[in-house]
Design an enzyme around this catalytic site. Structure first.
Site, PDB file in Angstrom:
ATOM      1  N   GLU A 202     -39.056 -32.314 100.910  1.00  0.00           N
ATOM      2  CA  GLU A 202     -39.946 -31.533 100.037  1.00  0.00           C
ATOM      3  C   GLU A 202     -40.904 -30.613 100.791  1.00  0.00           C
ATOM      4  O   GLU A 202     -42.131 -30.706 100.624  1.00  0.00           O
ATOM      5  CB  GLU A 202     -40.715 -32.444  99.070  1.00  0.00           C
ATOM      6  CG  GLU A 202     -39.806 -33.094  98.042  1.00  0.00           C
ATOM      7  CD  GLU A 202     -40.516 -33.509  96.752  1.00  0.00           C
ATOM      8  OE1 GLU A 202     -41.750 -33.390  96.694  1.00  0.00           O
ATOM      9  OE2 GLU A 202     -39.817 -33.937  95.818  1.00  0.00           O
ATOM     10  N   GLU A 391     -33.672 -37.623  95.000  1.00  0.00           N
ATOM     11  CA  GLU A 391     -34.693 -38.324  94.215  1.00  0.00           C
ATOM     12  C   GLU A 391     -34.567 -37.929  92.754  1.00  0.00           C
ATOM     13  O   GLU A 391     -34.302 -36.769  92.435  1.00  0.00           O
ATOM     14  CB  GLU A 391     -36.120 -37.950  94.661  1.00  0.00           C
ATOM     15  CG  GLU A 391     -36.553 -38.559  95.961  1.00  0.00           C
ATOM     16  CD  GLU A 391     -38.012 -38.238  96.302  1.00  0.00           C
ATOM     17  OE1 GLU A 391     -38.836 -38.092  95.367  1.00  0.00           O
ATOM     18  OE2 GLU A 391     -38.304 -38.124  97.499  1.00  0.00           O
TER      19      GLU A 391
HETATM   20  C1  NOJ Z   1     -41.336 -36.627  95.527  1.00  0.00           C
HETATM   21  C2  NOJ Z   1     -41.763 -37.234  96.830  1.00  0.00           C
HETATM   22  O1  NOJ Z   1     -40.769 -37.011  97.776  1.00  0.00           O
HETATM   23  C3  NOJ Z   1     -42.094 -38.715  96.720  1.00  0.00           C
HETATM   24  O2  NOJ Z   1     -42.721 -39.088  97.895  1.00  0.00           O
HETATM   25  C4  NOJ Z   1     -42.945 -38.964  95.488  1.00  0.00           C
HETATM   26  O3  NOJ Z   1     -43.402 -40.265  95.413  1.00  0.00           O
HETATM   27  C5  NOJ Z   1     -42.124 -38.603  94.268  1.00  0.00           C
HETATM   28  N1  NOJ Z   1     -41.832 -37.193  94.313  1.00  0.00           N
HETATM   29  C6  NOJ Z   1     -42.826 -38.885  92.942  1.00  0.00           C
HETATM   30  O4  NOJ Z   1     -43.919 -38.065  92.809  1.00  0.00           O
END
Ligand code: NOJ
Length: 486
Positions: A202, A391
Site C-alpha cells: 500500500e 487483502e
Molecule cells: C490495509 C492495510 O494494509 C492493513 O494494514 C490494514 O489493517 C487494512 N487495510 C485495514 O484497514
C-alpha cells in the site's frame, strides 16, 4: 480457552452441514442444476488470510529489534485513537504456533505475513541482526509443517527509525537502496522455503498519509513535490527489491507488489463508461502501479504535477519496471465512480452521496462490484496474467454474545457479496489466482488502535484469548467447498 477445537467449529458450521445433508438426501444426493448451482472457484484457487508484523507481533524490543517509525509515532501523544501501540499487540511473536493452528482450522492453504525490517536490520542498513530472521524461520517452518504456503511481504509500513532520522526515510533514495539490500538478504535466507514475496504494501496509503497528510507515521505534512518524490523512491525501492530477489533468491522465487489500487468503477456499466473507467484506472494510478508496470509516468500525471513532478532518470525507470511475476491488489471500498466524458482526460469522477452505506469503519463503503472491476481493469490495461487479492475484509463491532460467541453477520454479508463478485470476475476470465482475507485475527489497526476489529478470530487483548467469530465458520465453509452458496 485459547485453543479452538474442531468440535467448536463443527458446532458453528453444523447447522448448515445438517441442512445441506438433508437437502442432498431429498434430491437423491445430486448437485442442483442450473441457476442454483453454487458459485464455485477454480480447482487450484488459493485461499488464504493475511496479517502484518507491527499489527500482530508485539515483542517490540526483543531479540535485537530496532525501533520503527510506527513505534515512535504510536508512542507520541495524540496519534492513536485509543492511545495504544504495537508493543504487545496480539503477542504473536510468542504465540505464533497456536496462531498457525488457527489458520489450519480454517483450512486455508496460504498465509500472507510481513517481515519486520527493523528486526533484520535494526539500524536500517549495515550488519544484519544475527537473530533478526530466526522468528520468521520458525514461523515459515511451522506453516510448511501445517501445509500452509507462506507469502511474505517485505515492507508493511514499519520503516527502521534510523533511516527516517538519517535521510528523511522515503524522501531519500538511500532508503530505496537499503530496501534492495534488505530484500536480497531475506531472499538469501528464506527463499529455500518462501517462494513468493511482496515488496511493499500500500504505497498508495503510507506515502500520502505519512508524508502529505501527516496522519500515519512518520507524521509529516510536506508539499506535493516531496510527496511525489517519496512515492518515486518507493517505486525505485520496489524495483531494486525485485532485482535483488532475482539475484539472491532460489530459481523460481516469485515477486510482485501489494497495492491499494485506486479503484475506478463504471457508475453504470455502459461500454463508454467501462472504457472511461479503464482510462481513469491508468491515470489515477500513474504515480505508482502504472510506472511499475509500464516504466513510464503518464503525460497526464506529469502535466498535472507540473513543477511538483518527481525527479527521475531513464535508468531509474528501467529499474522500477523490472518484470514482476504477479500483481497483488488490496480491495476494500470503491475509490471513484466514473462516467465517460467528451472532454480530456475522457472521464469524470462523480461525487459520492453522503447516504452511501458503509461498514463499522466510516471509510469502508460497501461496493462489492469493486472486487469485479478492479482486477478486471488492472488485468486488461496492464496485461497481467496473475493477480492475487492480497487483502479484503471488514471491521466490525464484534461483541461477545452472552453465550460466548461472536455473531458477526455483517462481516459474513460483506464477504459473501465481495466473494460473489470475485467469482464473477474469474468466470469472466480475470486471472485472479488467490485471495487473502484481512485479517486472521483482530489486531492493531494503526491510528484506530484496537478499536477496529478486522479478524476472523476475536482477540481479547487483556487475556490474548482468541475466539472464532461466526465468519470464521463461513470462511471455513467457503474454503472446504471451494464455492459460495450451496
Ligand atoms: C490495509 C492495510 O494494509 C492493513 O494494514 C490494514 O489493517 C487494512 N487495510 C485495514 O484497514
Amino acid at each position: 480457552m485459547f485453543k479452538v477445537s474442531r468440535r467448536h467449529f463443527a458446532k458453528l458450521a453444523g447447522l448448515s452441514a445438517l441442512a445441506l445433508a438433508t437437502l442432498a438426501r431429498s434430491r437423491g444426493g445430486a448437485a442442483r442444476p442450473g441457476p442454483y448451482a453454487p458459485a464455485s472457484f477454480p480447482k487450484d484457487f488459493l485461499w488464504g488470510t493475511a496479517t502484518s508484523a507491527y499489527q500482530i507481533e508485539g515483542a517490540a524490543s526483543e531479540d535485537g529489534r530496532g525501533p520503527s517509525i510506527w513505534d515512535t509515532f504510536a508512542h507520541a501523544e495524540g496519534n492513536i485513537g485509543d492511545r495504544s501501540n504495537g508493543d504487545v499487540a496480539c503477542d504473536h511473536y510468542h504465540r505464533y504456533k497456536d496462531d498457525v493452528g488457527l489458520i489450519r482450522e480454517l483450512g486455508a492453504k496460504a498465509y500472507r505475513f510481513s517481515i519486520a525490517w527493523p528486526r533484520v536490520f535494526p539500524d536500517g542498513t549495515g550488519t544484519p541482526n544475527p537473530k533478526g530472521l530466526d522468528f520468521y524461520d520458525r514461523l515459515v517452518d511451522e506453516l510448511l509443517r501445517s501445509g500452509i504456503e507462506p507469502y511474505a511481504t517485505l515492507y508493511h509500513w514499519d520503516l527502521p527509525q534510523a533511516l527516517q532520522d538519517r535521510g528523511g526515510g522515503w524522501l531519500s533514495s538511500e532508503t530505496s537502496r537499503a530496501f534492495g539490500d534488505y530484500a536480497g538478504h531475506v531472499a538469501t535466507r528464506l527463499s529455500d522455503r518462501v517462494k513468493s514475496f511482496f515488496t511493499v504494501n500500500e504505497c498508495g496509503r503510507f506515502v500520502p498519509f505519512g508524508y502529505g497528510l501527516g496522519i500515519d507515521a512518520p507524521g509529516l505534512k510536506l508539499p506535493d513535490a516531496q510527496v511525489n518524490q517519496a512515492r518515486h523512491h518507493v517505486a525505485l525501492a520496489h524495483g531494486l527489491a525485485v532485482q535483488a530477489i532475482r539475484a539472491h533468491g532460489r530459481v523460481g522465487t516469485r515477486v510482485g507488489v501489494a497495492e491499494n489500487i485506486s479503484t475506478c468503477l463504471p457508475a453504470i456499466d455502459t461500454p463508454a463508461n467501462i472504457e472511461a473507467a479503464a482510462v481513469a484506472t491508468r491515470e489515477l494510478n500513474a504515480g505508482f502501479l502504472n510506472v511499475i508496470l509500464t516504466g513510464q509516468y503518464t503525460e497526464g500525471f506529469l502535466n498535472y504535477a507540473g513543477a511538483n513532478a518527481p525527479k527521475f532518470t531513464p535508468d531509474e525507470l528501467k529499474i522500477i519496471s523490472s518484470p514482476n511475476d504477479f500483481l497483488g491488489l488490496n480491495i476494500y471500498a470503491p475509490g471513484y465512480y466514473i462516467v465517460a466524458s467528451d472532454r480530456p482526460p475522457g472521464f469524470s469522477v462523480l461525487p459520492i452521496p453522503s447516504s452511501f452505506p458503509h461498514m463499522s469503519s466510516d471509510w469502508l463503503r460497501i461496493a462489492p462490484e469493486t472486487m469485479y472491476w478492479a482486477p478486471r481493469l488492472a488485468a486488461e490495461i496492464w496485461n497481467v496474467d496473475t493477480i492475487y487479492i492480497t487483502e479484503n475484509g471488514t471491521s466490525g463491532i464484534d461483541k461477545l454474545h452472552p453465550d460466548g460467541q461472536v455473531y458477526d453477520l455483517d462481516r459474513i454479508m460483506f464477504l459473501r457479496n465481495y466473494l460473489t463478485q470475485l467469482q464473477r470476475a474469474i468466470t469472466d476470465g480475470v486471472p485472479v489466482r488467490g485471495y487473502f482475507l484481512w485479517s486472521l485475527m483482530d489486531n492493531f489497526e494503526w491510528i484506530f488502535g484496537y478499536e477496529k476489529r478486522f479478524g476472523l478470530y476475536r482477540v481479547d487483548f487483556e487475556t490474548q484469548a482468541r475466539t472464532p467469530k461466526l465468519s470464521a465458520s463461513f470462511y471455513r465453509d467457503v474454503i472446504a467447498r471451494n464455492a459460495i452458496g450451496a
